[in-house]
Design an enzyme around this catalytic site. Structure first.
Site, PDB file in Angstrom:
ATOM      1  N   SER A   1     -27.144  39.022  24.128  1.00  0.00           N
ATOM      2  CA  SER A   1     -27.613  40.263  23.509  1.00  0.00           C
ATOM      3  C   SER A   1     -28.690  40.969  24.313  1.00  0.00           C
ATOM      4  CB  SER A   1     -28.134  39.973  22.091  1.00  0.00           C
ATOM      5  OG  SER A   1     -29.177  39.007  22.130  1.00  0.00           O
TER       6      SER A   1
ATOM      7  N   HIS B   1     -35.309  40.786  19.923  1.00  0.00           N
ATOM      8  CA  HIS B   1     -35.170  41.620  21.115  1.00  0.00           C
ATOM      9  C   HIS B   1     -36.359  42.562  21.261  1.00  0.00           C
ATOM     10  CE1 HIS B   1     -31.183  40.708  19.343  1.00  0.00           C
ATOM     11  NE2 HIS B   1     -30.951  40.290  20.579  1.00  0.00           N
TER      12      HIS B   1
ATOM     13  N   ASP C   1     -36.619  43.791  16.722  1.00  0.00           N
ATOM     14  CA  ASP C   1     -35.937  43.332  15.511  1.00  0.00           C
ATOM     15  C   ASP C   1     -36.086  41.846  15.237  1.00  0.00           C
ATOM     16  OD1 ASP C   1     -34.406  42.243  17.517  1.00  0.00           O
ATOM     17  OD2 ASP C   1     -32.522  43.201  16.918  1.00  0.00           O
TER      18      ASP C   1
END
Length: 380
Positions: free
Chosen positions: A45, A354, A351
């Site tokens: 991610s 990240h 979040d």
């Protein structure tokens, strides 16, 4: 069982969303002379620019607002309010933001010119090692099995479009930058979530690095001459980790950052072994440049000196709600009930897992100016 990683055959599937259109790649602003004509990226991610939302549209919170609000002004599938480190690397070298491999393949594979600037194969949730290894140990990846091996297979599928012959590939890949990772965080944190202790998880590190090594050697065989391999970040500073493993013991936390000591030590253990292996690979391949990207130290600098870099909050999450770190694991960013903070640029953590666009930019500059790369990337 893990969500199977979809087989990406060349086909056209229209992808329509109210909030984002991944086939439109914004043109970045070049800020440096470009030694590379294309960039190929792999990872999780921290690097994914849209594969997850295309492959798993029903399991992708990063496809909903307020993701992307700061820079793109709509969700793009990136796990941030804006750009990722890979985007800043592309901007720096004047290379267009690379499309996700899923968008290329779903669009019939495109053509050579459509991927001349490279492709991004990263998938949010991806581990380095295939899920089968972990499932044998009672660790289930409910996110995806788009491991590094799978992402390398996708590269194999797209290379004939990028270059028609082995000799052409050798020539074109000489001016390509390959960014391999970071990988490892999902391997270790997922095991921790299943109650595995740190000593057992350390036994996974050689396997994770072996998988990375195999991929590097395959890239060299393809014709790659410059490969950047990032280490993993200081995960002990993430809101999700601090919330999941909250401790009543003051000695479990770094006094100058508030990050979890044992988690960061695990990340450093991985990074030390990775660097040792990269040195070995470099020794056996003197014609190839292997760059270690020290994301750990570039990031920990922000947590140690947040105000120096203009951050008013170092550990609190921008896009979250409730709890000590403004994070509720049951109602996360992307949920309609969750709003982002008014000034994301004042936060490091977007979040819980990240960084914000601004934090990613600062970390990227530490890599690109040579401060946190070995060898220094700006001397290449």
């Amino acid at each position: 069982m893990a969500l199977a990683c979809p087989s990406l055959a060349f086909k056209f599937t229209p992808i329509i969303s109210t909030f984002f259109l991944l086939f439109i790649i914004p043109k970045p602003i070049a800020i440096a002379a470009c030694p590379y004509t294309s960039i190929f990226a792999f990872g999780d991610s921290l690097t994914d620019v849209g594969n997850r939302v295309l492959l798993y549209p029903n399991h992708s919170h990063m496809g909903d607002p307020p993701y992307g609000e700061t820079f793109f002004h709509h969700p793009t599938g990136r796990c941030s309010d804006g750009r990722l480190i890979i985007d800043f690397i592309a901007e720096y070298y004047g290379v267009p933001f690379m499309p996700s491999s899923a968008s290329v393949m779903m669009n019939g594979g495109g053509n050579g010119s459509s991927i001349d600037g490279g492709v991004n194969f990263a998938v949010a949730g991806a581990a380095a090692v295939d899920s089968a290894f972990y499932e044998e140990r009672g660790i289930v990846n409910v996110d995806t099995n788009c491991s590094l091996r799978v992402q390398m297979r996708w590269l194999n599928q797209l290379l004939p479009i990028f270059c028609a012959t082995p000799s052409e590939c050798k020539e074109k890949l000489k001016t390509s930058l390959f960014v391999l990772g970071p990988f490892g965080s999902n391997d270790y944190r997922r095991a921790l979530g299943y109650g595995k202790d740190v000593e057992e998880i350390k036994s996974y590190v050689p396997l994770v690095i072996d998988v990375i090594t195999t991929a590097i050697n395959d890239l060299i065989e393809f014709g790659a001459t410059t490969i950047m391999v990032p280490g993993i970040s200081p995960d002990g500073c993430l809101g999700s980790v601090l919330t999941q493993f909250e401790s009543e013991k003051k000695e479990d936390y770094e006094p100058d950052t508030g990050c979890l000591i044992w988690m960061n030590e695990l990340c450093e253990y991985h990074n030390q072994h990775l660097q040792q292996q990269l040195n070995t690979i470099q020794h056996h391949n003197p014609h190839v440049v292997i760059i270690y990207a020290d994301i750990y130290n570039a990031s920990i600098e922000l947590y140690r000196h947040p105000r120096k870099y203009g951050f008013t909050s170092s550990l609190a999450v921008c896009c979250g709600v409730g709890g000590k770190y403004n994070l509720n694991k049951d109602v996360g960013c992307g949920n309609i009930r969750v709003k982002s903070c008014p000034e994301p640029w004042r936060y490091i953590d977007w979040d819980g897992d990240h960084m914000t666009d601004r934090a990613n930019k600062i970390v990227s500059m530490a890599l690109l100016d040579g401060t946190c790369t070995s060898p220094s990337i700006n001397t290449l």
